[in-house]
Design a protein around this motif. Structure first.
Motif, PDB file in Angstrom:
ATOM      1  N   PHE A   4      30.182  22.478  47.700  1.00  0.00           N
ATOM      2  CA  PHE A   4      29.990  23.901  47.404  1.00  0.00           C
ATOM      3  C   PHE A   4      28.831  24.156  46.446  1.00  0.00           C
ATOM      4  N   ILE A   5      28.065  23.128  46.090  1.00  0.00           N
ATOM      5  CA  ILE A   5      26.969  23.298  45.130  1.00  0.00           C
ATOM      6  C   ILE A   5      25.641  23.404  45.870  1.00  0.00           C
ATOM      7  N   HIS A   6      25.061  24.580  45.858  1.00  0.00           N
ATOM      8  CA  HIS A   6      23.776  24.808  46.518  1.00  0.00           C
ATOM      9  C   HIS A   6      22.641  24.356  45.600  1.00  0.00           C
ATOM     10  N   GLY A   7      21.526  23.979  46.209  1.00  0.00           N
ATOM     11  CA  GLY A   7      20.381  23.501  45.445  1.00  0.00           C
ATOM     12  C   GLY A   7      19.861  24.506  44.438  1.00  0.00           C
ATOM     13  N   ASP A  17      23.410  18.508  44.495  1.00  0.00           N
ATOM     14  CA  ASP A  17      23.659  19.598  45.441  1.00  0.00           C
ATOM     15  C   ASP A  17      24.276  19.031  46.725  1.00  0.00           C
ATOM     16  N   ASN A  18      24.515  19.915  47.673  1.00  0.00           N
ATOM     17  CA  ASN A  18      25.262  19.524  48.872  1.00  0.00           C
ATOM     18  C   ASN A  18      24.381  19.061  50.033  1.00  0.00           C
ATOM     19  N   THR A  19      23.098  18.817  49.782  1.00  0.00           N
ATOM     20  CA  THR A  19      22.176  18.488  50.872  1.00  0.00           C
ATOM     21  C   THR A  19      22.578  17.225  51.624  1.00  0.00           C
ATOM     22  N   MET A  70      37.872  30.746  56.362  1.00  0.00           N
ATOM     23  CA  MET A  70      38.592  29.816  55.503  1.00  0.00           C
ATOM     24  C   MET A  70      38.835  30.395  54.114  1.00  0.00           C
ATOM     25  N   GLY A  71      38.154  31.490  53.814  1.00  0.00           N
ATOM     26  CA  GLY A  71      38.316  32.130  52.502  1.00  0.00           C
ATOM     27  C   GLY A  71      37.658  31.358  51.376  1.00  0.00           C
ATOM     28  N   LEU A  72      36.602  30.599  51.697  1.00  0.00           N
ATOM     29  CA  LEU A  72      35.989  29.729  50.703  1.00  0.00           C
ATOM     30  C   LEU A  72      34.616  30.204  50.236  1.00  0.00           C
ATOM     31  N   THR A  73      34.147  31.329  50.746  1.00  0.00           N
ATOM     32  CA  THR A  73      32.834  31.829  50.332  1.00  0.00           C
ATOM     33  C   THR A  73      32.736  32.038  48.820  1.00  0.00           C
ATOM     34  N   PRO A  74      33.767  32.599  48.142  1.00  0.00           N
ATOM     35  CA  PRO A  74      33.667  32.811  46.689  1.00  0.00           C
ATOM     36  C   PRO A  74      33.539  31.532  45.882  1.00  0.00           C
ATOM     37  N   VAL A  75      33.855  30.396  46.484  1.00  0.00           N
ATOM     38  CA  VAL A  75      33.808  29.132  45.748  1.00  0.00           C
ATOM     39  C   VAL A  75      32.381  28.605  45.609  1.00  0.00           C
ATOM     40  N   LEU A  76      31.465  29.077  46.447  1.00  0.00           N
ATOM     41  CA  LEU A  76      30.093  28.583  46.450  1.00  0.00           C
ATOM     42  C   LEU A  76      29.403  28.790  45.101  1.00  0.00           C
ATOM     43  N   ALA A 101      25.718  29.388  53.698  1.00  0.00           N
ATOM     44  CA  ALA A 101      27.112  29.195  54.102  1.00  0.00           C
ATOM     45  C   ALA A 101      27.223  28.055  55.108  1.00  0.00           C
ATOM     46  N   ALA A 102      26.268  27.981  56.033  1.00  0.00           N
ATOM     47  CA  ALA A 102      26.282  26.921  57.040  1.00  0.00           C
ATOM     48  C   ALA A 102      26.145  25.550  56.383  1.00  0.00           C
ATOM     49  N   THR A 103      25.253  25.461  55.410  1.00  0.00           N
ATOM     50  CA  THR A 103      25.074  24.197  54.702  1.00  0.00           C
ATOM     51  C   THR A 103      26.361  23.775  54.006  1.00  0.00           C
ATOM     52  N   ALA A 104      27.073  24.743  53.432  1.00  0.00           N
ATOM     53  CA  ALA A 104      28.333  24.436  52.750  1.00  0.00           C
ATOM     54  C   ALA A 104      29.381  23.904  53.728  1.00  0.00           C
ATOM     55  N   VAL A 105      29.472  24.532  54.896  1.00  0.00           N
ATOM     56  CA  VAL A 105      30.454  24.069  55.893  1.00  0.00           C
ATOM     57  C   VAL A 105      30.083  22.676  56.401  1.00  0.00           C
TER      58      VAL A 105
END
Length: 201
Positions: free
Chosen positions: A22-25, A42-44, A91-97, A113-117
């Motif tokens: 869930f950690i974006h760059g 990050d999640n890369t 999934m209700g996980l967008t706020p976790v990003l 969002a796609a990268t997180a999934v």
């Protein structure tokens, strides 16, 4: 993390990988001191593993469907960012990003969002023995022998990842040397074997 873990059927030992998913760059860039202190990335990398797993499963599903429902043309479409983003919302996980302030003001883009999934899929893959055994085999001094000793499912997963990397090496603008220096999935060891014409089967 608890909700993500329950949805994906993982145990608490996967929390470290799930949190990284869930950690974006952009968050890492704006919080470098905190990221360094907590050894966060990050999640890369996870997203790369997850995208390969998703492509594999998508192609496998379409091929199996085509085998029982013959068609004049076999389509192996990729999964769009929009589909991934919709899944994250469901999934209700967008706020976790965790995203940077600038990205947060704009709202979560489908690409983020796609990268997180994809990273979530990667977390599942990395925390399951099949993929992990395959990746470890690729990093061995003799990956050909290591792969040969694996069960069929782990070997197939590792060869698929390696084939994807080989395709990236031949089509990407990034130099082969750069990939090797990053020691990604044992390519610093396996790349010379491609030069010598030794194939991993």
């Amino acid at each position: 993390m608890r909700r993500a873990r329950q949805l994906l059927g993982l145990d608490p030992s996967a929390d470290a990988q799930l949190s990284q998913a869930f950690i974006h760059g952009s968050w890492i860039f704006e919080n470098q001191r905190e990221a360094s202190r907590t050894n966060q990335r990050d999640n890369t990398a996870l997203a790369f593993v997850g995208s390969v797993a998703a492509m594999y499963e998508n192609a496998l599903s379409r091929t199996r469907f085509a085998a029982t429902n013959p068609s004049a043309q076999l389509l192996t479409q990729t999964i769009s960012n929009e589909v991934y983003a919709r899944l994250l919302r469901q999934m209700g996980l967008t706020p976790v990003l965790l995203v940077g302030a600038g990205e947060a003001r704009k709202g979560v883009a489908d690409s983020i969002a796609a990268t997180a999934v994809q990273a979530l899929f990667g977390a599942v893959a990395v925390t399951t023995a099949v993929v992990t055994r395959g990746l470890e085999a690729l990093a061995e001094h003799d990956p050909v022998a290591a792969l040969a000793s694996l069960p069929a499912d782990a070997r197939a997963a590792a060869v698929f990842v390696l084939a994807h990397q080989a395709a990236a090496l031949t089509s990407a603008t990034i130099s082969t040397q750069s990939w090797m220096l990053r020691r990604l999935f044992g390519l610093h060891l396996t790349r010379p074997r491609f030069r010598s014409g030794v194939a991993i089967r």
